[in-house]
Design an enzyme around this catalytic site. Sequence first.
Site, PDB file in Angstrom:
ATOM      1  N   HIS A   1      -1.834   8.329   5.996  1.00  0.00           N
ATOM      2  CA  HIS A   1      -2.201   7.023   5.439  1.00  0.00           C
ATOM      3  C   HIS A   1      -3.599   6.647   5.930  1.00  0.00           C
ATOM      4  O   HIS A   1      -4.419   6.185   5.149  1.00  0.00           O
ATOM      5  CB  HIS A   1      -1.167   5.985   5.858  1.00  0.00           C
ATOM      6  CG  HIS A   1      -1.315   4.669   5.177  1.00  0.00           C
ATOM      7  ND1 HIS A   1      -1.314   4.535   3.804  1.00  0.00           N
ATOM      8  CD2 HIS A   1      -1.450   3.412   5.673  1.00  0.00           C
ATOM      9  CE1 HIS A   1      -1.453   3.263   3.486  1.00  0.00           C
ATOM     10  NE2 HIS A   1      -1.544   2.557   4.600  1.00  0.00           N
TER      11      HIS A   1
ATOM     12  N   LYS B   1      -8.947   8.695   2.617  1.00  0.00           N
ATOM     13  CA  LYS B   1      -9.499   7.352   2.426  1.00  0.00           C
ATOM     14  C   LYS B   1     -10.938   7.242   2.940  1.00  0.00           C
ATOM     15  O   LYS B   1     -11.636   6.285   2.596  1.00  0.00           O
ATOM     16  CB  LYS B   1      -8.620   6.314   3.115  1.00  0.00           C
ATOM     17  CG  LYS B   1      -7.280   6.060   2.415  1.00  0.00           C
ATOM     18  CD  LYS B   1      -6.512   4.942   3.090  1.00  0.00           C
ATOM     19  CE  LYS B   1      -5.191   4.638   2.385  1.00  0.00           C
ATOM     20  NZ  LYS B   1      -4.194   5.693   2.569  1.00  0.00           N
TER      21      LYS B   1
ATOM     22  N   HIS C   1      -9.659   2.553   0.523  1.00  0.00           N
ATOM     23  CA  HIS C   1      -8.232   2.235   0.485  1.00  0.00           C
ATOM     24  C   HIS C   1      -7.925   1.600  -0.858  1.00  0.00           C
ATOM     25  O   HIS C   1      -8.302   0.450  -1.128  1.00  0.00           O
ATOM     26  CB  HIS C   1      -7.867   1.291   1.624  1.00  0.00           C
ATOM     27  CG  HIS C   1      -6.394   1.104   1.819  1.00  0.00           C
ATOM     28  ND1 HIS C   1      -5.460   1.650   0.963  1.00  0.00           N
ATOM     29  CD2 HIS C   1      -5.686   0.428   2.762  1.00  0.00           C
ATOM     30  CE1 HIS C   1      -4.257   1.330   1.368  1.00  0.00           C
ATOM     31  NE2 HIS C   1      -4.357   0.589   2.464  1.00  0.00           N
TER      32      HIS C   1
ATOM     33  N   GLU D   1       0.291   5.301  13.432  1.00  0.00           N
ATOM     34  CA  GLU D   1       0.618   6.470  12.616  1.00  0.00           C
ATOM     35  C   GLU D   1       0.433   7.756  13.409  1.00  0.00           C
ATOM     36  O   GLU D   1       1.290   8.656  13.376  1.00  0.00           O
ATOM     37  CB  GLU D   1      -0.257   6.499  11.365  1.00  0.00           C
ATOM     38  CG  GLU D   1       0.046   7.702  10.475  1.00  0.00           C
ATOM     39  CD  GLU D   1      -0.817   7.752   9.220  1.00  0.00           C
ATOM     40  OE1 GLU D   1      -0.467   8.510   8.295  1.00  0.00           O
ATOM     41  OE2 GLU D   1      -1.840   7.043   9.167  1.00  0.00           O
TER      42      GLU D   1
ATOM     43  N   PHE E   1       1.896  -3.516   3.926  1.00  0.00           N
ATOM     44  CA  PHE E   1       2.214  -4.804   4.521  1.00  0.00           C
ATOM     45  C   PHE E   1       3.686  -5.120   4.257  1.00  0.00           C
ATOM     46  O   PHE E   1       4.240  -4.774   3.224  1.00  0.00           O
ATOM     47  CB  PHE E   1       1.353  -5.906   3.913  1.00  0.00           C
ATOM     48  CG  PHE E   1      -0.079  -5.908   4.398  1.00  0.00           C
ATOM     49  CD1 PHE E   1      -0.489  -5.152   5.477  1.00  0.00           C
ATOM     50  CD2 PHE E   1      -1.027  -6.695   3.761  1.00  0.00           C
ATOM     51  CE1 PHE E   1      -1.797  -5.166   5.914  1.00  0.00           C
ATOM     52  CE2 PHE E   1      -2.345  -6.724   4.184  1.00  0.00           C
ATOM     53  CZ  PHE E   1      -2.725  -5.951   5.268  1.00  0.00           C
TER      54      PHE E   1
ATOM     55  N   CYS F   1       0.807  -1.221   0.000  1.00  0.00           N
ATOM     56  CA  CYS F   1       0.000   0.000   0.000  1.00  0.00           C
ATOM     57  C   CYS F   1       0.839   1.269   0.000  1.00  0.00           C
ATOM     58  O   CYS F   1       0.291   2.375  -0.001  1.00  0.00           O
ATOM     59  CB  CYS F   1      -0.961  -0.013   1.180  1.00  0.00           C
ATOM     60  SG  CYS F   1      -2.083  -1.430   1.137  1.00  0.00           S
TER      61      CYS F   1
END
Length: 407
Positions: A302, A331, A336, A313, A395, A162
């Site tokens: 993010h 998002k 996402h 985050e 990831f 991502c």
Amino acid sequence: MTAPGVAVTGLGLVTAAGIGVAETWRGVCAGRSPARRQPSLAGLPVDIACTVPDFDPAALAGRRSPLTHDRFSQFAVAAAREAVADAGLDPVTWDGARVGVVVGCGLGGVATWERQHDVLRSEGPDAVSALLIPLLVPNMAAGHLAMDLRATGPNLVTATACASGATAVGAALDLLRAGRCDVVVAGGTEAGVVPLIVTGFARMGALSRRLAEPAAASRPFDADRDGFVIGEGGGALVLEREADARARGARVRARLAGYGASADAHHMTAPDPHGAGVLRALRAALADARVTPDEVDHVNAHGTSTPLNDAAEARALRTLLGTKAAVTSTKGVTGHTLGAAGAIEAALTVLAVERHTVPPTANLVRPDPEVDLDLVTGSARPHRVEVAVSDSFGFGGQNAVLVFTAA
């Protein structure tokens, strides 16, 4: 003092908020999620997604596109065409050998893969498309752009989950600084709203289960967040050395001033709860841009709407930047978009810098009390933005951070 950086001269977007930069910006500033239950996902444990509305590949990516492109490549071509036109460039007249393409993509042609696997099982090998491989391999997003734009310079696809789209923009910055290209079309694309992929994320517990109210399911930094809503789309930025852009009279929308990357080396899917890797990438990006933490006015976070990611985050942002920067996660509207997210959010960050406006975080009704940040909620906020950060994580613990400054 900020670094010289490179100029952002063109933007292109294809998202669930709308096709094109104007429609997407209008959608994210309105702060209303288009997420809905998808008939193509009926019967799955989670059937919510943010999909691109009324996308016509023949019109936006070429007459033969429905035959020769998987959906992820169609999004890339459509976004790049808009970005190149926005930059005032013409592939017919530019020196293609000096034009590079870097595209982020995490999955590739998963719709093709799933469909052709069904054909193999039901009809046998002779019925499988001869175009199976060129339709599905991720590098074809960049390959198709090269063909469409007559760009014969470096041609790359980055795959950092991502963070892929942000990694692509960072790689483009490096190509320009090294003198390997004069223009780079950089971006990200993904079309992962297919049953197998959605099921995989659902089995991990990563997706929101707010099935009764899909438009309220993606709620970054909200105390009641329970997972992300998968999305699809593409984003593209045209990047040039600023002196070259000024010399040809181009509009410089913002500067890409810095890039930082790191690895958590912590877990396959979970972020480092202390945000150490995120902090390393943030510090590296700010140092590259030659700006200090207290100069950052805005962060496009993010912000996936997952409990662990948002908490880690937020902790890292608070540690380094304090509470001065206006923070949002787009998002909440786009969903996402996986490998496309970093590029889409980079483009939205450029618009925030250019227009001195920060979009709201959709569905952020009850901020998590542990998130000590200046979160933009409710409506878009007029806010002078001279320095902005866009951060992306994937990831595998892969982190990428971009810094943009006003032109």
